[in-house]
Write an enzyme that holds these catalytic residues in place. Structure first.
Site, mmCIF file in Angstrom:
data_model
loop_
_atom_site.group_PDB
_atom_site.id
_atom_site.type_symbol
_atom_site.label_atom_id
_atom_site.label_comp_id
_atom_site.label_asym_id
_atom_site.label_seq_id
_atom_site.Cartn_x
_atom_site.Cartn_y
_atom_site.Cartn_z
ATOM 1 N N ARG A 4 23.496 2.349 23.693
ATOM 2 C CA ARG A 4 22.352 3.072 24.270
ATOM 3 C C ARG A 4 21.192 3.208 23.279
ATOM 4 O O ARG A 4 20.027 3.272 23.687
ATOM 5 C CB ARG A 4 22.835 4.447 24.751
ATOM 6 C CG ARG A 4 21.811 5.248 25.535
ATOM 7 C CD ARG A 4 22.466 6.494 26.105
ATOM 8 N NE ARG A 4 21.537 7.532 26.461
ATOM 9 C CZ ARG A 4 20.997 7.681 27.671
ATOM 10 N NH1 ARG A 4 21.309 6.864 28.630
ATOM 11 N NH2 ARG A 4 20.158 8.658 27.915
ATOM 12 N N ILE B 117 14.995 7.087 30.788
ATOM 13 C CA ILE B 117 16.313 6.480 30.805
ATOM 14 C C ILE B 117 17.251 7.597 31.251
ATOM 15 O O ILE B 117 17.182 8.720 30.744
ATOM 16 C CB ILE B 117 16.696 5.898 29.418
ATOM 17 C CG1 ILE B 117 18.153 5.409 29.390
ATOM 18 C CG2 ILE B 117 16.464 6.861 28.285
ATOM 19 C CD1 ILE B 117 18.519 4.646 28.090
ATOM 20 N N SER B 118 18.090 7.313 32.248
ATOM 21 C CA SER B 118 18.921 8.359 32.845
ATOM 22 C C SER B 118 19.947 8.923 31.863
ATOM 23 O O SER B 118 20.345 8.259 30.903
ATOM 24 C CB SER B 118 19.669 7.804 34.063
ATOM 25 O OG SER B 118 18.779 7.177 34.957
ATOM 26 N N GLN B 119 20.378 10.146 32.148
ATOM 27 C CA GLN B 119 21.443 10.812 31.384
ATOM 28 C C GLN B 119 22.725 9.963 31.442
ATOM 29 O O GLN B 119 23.069 9.455 32.512
ATOM 30 C CB GLN B 119 21.681 12.175 32.037
ATOM 31 C CG GLN B 119 22.731 13.036 31.399
ATOM 32 C CD GLN B 119 23.024 14.264 32.256
ATOM 33 O OE1 GLN B 119 22.521 14.396 33.374
ATOM 34 N NE2 GLN B 119 23.841 15.155 31.742
ATOM 35 N N PRO B 120 23.439 9.808 30.331
ATOM 36 C CA PRO B 120 24.649 8.977 30.342
ATOM 37 C C PRO B 120 25.634 9.358 31.460
ATOM 38 O O PRO B 120 26.167 8.474 32.144
ATOM 39 C CB PRO B 120 25.276 9.232 28.969
ATOM 40 C CG PRO B 120 24.126 9.604 28.090
ATOM 41 C CD PRO B 120 23.147 10.318 28.969
#
Ligand code: SAH
Length: 212
Positions: A35, A61-64
């Site tokens: 990431r 960028i989305s949360q993991p």
């Protein structure tokens, strides 16, 4: 100097597995994608924080955890063909590509699409095609898809996305007005039959263009 590998494994354990996503293939995919390569240089040290992060052009960028949840809900397997709307950094596409056969991802902002395309190529993802354009009508030429995942929310489900699902295919997307979105899973159970269930409340950027 941060040990990114250790930070990544800790993220998978604390943010993903302990929140109930225990499917090994999903955890392995999350443990495999770096990431830190997908976030802006200035934010690299925060790559494994439990949060979405800003990228270029005021996008995120989305949360993991949300990437893992969407990937898990999509039930991806080798050989599956997947459509993603909203490439952004390319991170979610990279995670999906670890599990599926072929990922086609569409990004509205041409410069983001180009950056993601070059990044994914440099990192060796050979089964992802990044397209630049409006994904609100899906990608008719490549349909049907075993799964469609959207990283941009709409008030109503774009009809093209439902139509481009294979029978048995899964559509995972944020649905509802901005500020009150739910992540939903829609399954095409027959030619004209669909089921829908709500997974969790989320906060995604709105889909630009097309149905809203
Ligand atoms: N999956 C991404 C998250 C991207 S955020 C990641 O892992 O980094 C959502 C993205 O959807 C933004 O980049 C935004 O530009 C894009 N988007 C919004 N409307 C769109 C549309 N109609 N077609 C394609 N992309 C769109």
């Amino acid at each position: 100097m941060i040990d990114y590998q250790a930070a990544r494994l800790s993220m998978v354990d604390y943010q993903i597995a302990r929140r109930g996503i225990t499917e090994l293939a999903v955890l392995e995919a999350m443990a495999a994608v770096p990431r830190e390569e997908f976030v802006p240089k200035a934010l690299r040290d925060r790559a494994y924080d439990d949060t979405a992060l800003p990228i270029d052009n005021d996008q995120t960028i989305s949360q993991p955890y949300i990437v893992a949840l969407m990937t898990w809900a999509a039930e991806l397997k080798g050989g599956h063909k997947v459509l993603e709307i909203g490439t952004g950094s390319g991170y979610a596409a990279a995670v999906m590509a670890k599990l599926a056969g072929h990922v086609i991802t569409i990004e509205r902002i041409a410069s983001l699409a180009e950056t993601a395309r070059m990044r994914l190529q440099r990192l060796g993802y050979a089964n992802i095609d990044v397209m630049s354009g409006d994904g609100s009508a899906g990608c008719e030429a490549e349909a049907p898809f075993d799964a469609i995942l959207s990283a941009a929310g709409t008030r109503t489900v774009p009809p093209a996305w439902k139509e481009q699902l294979a029978i048995g295919g899964r559509l995972i997307m944020p649905l509802g007005p901005f500020g009150d979105q739910q992540l939903v899973k829609i399954v095409r159970t027959g030619k004209t039959d669909y089921t829908q269930k709500t997974l969790v409340a989320v906060r995604f950027v709105p889909l630009v263009g097309g149905t809203r």
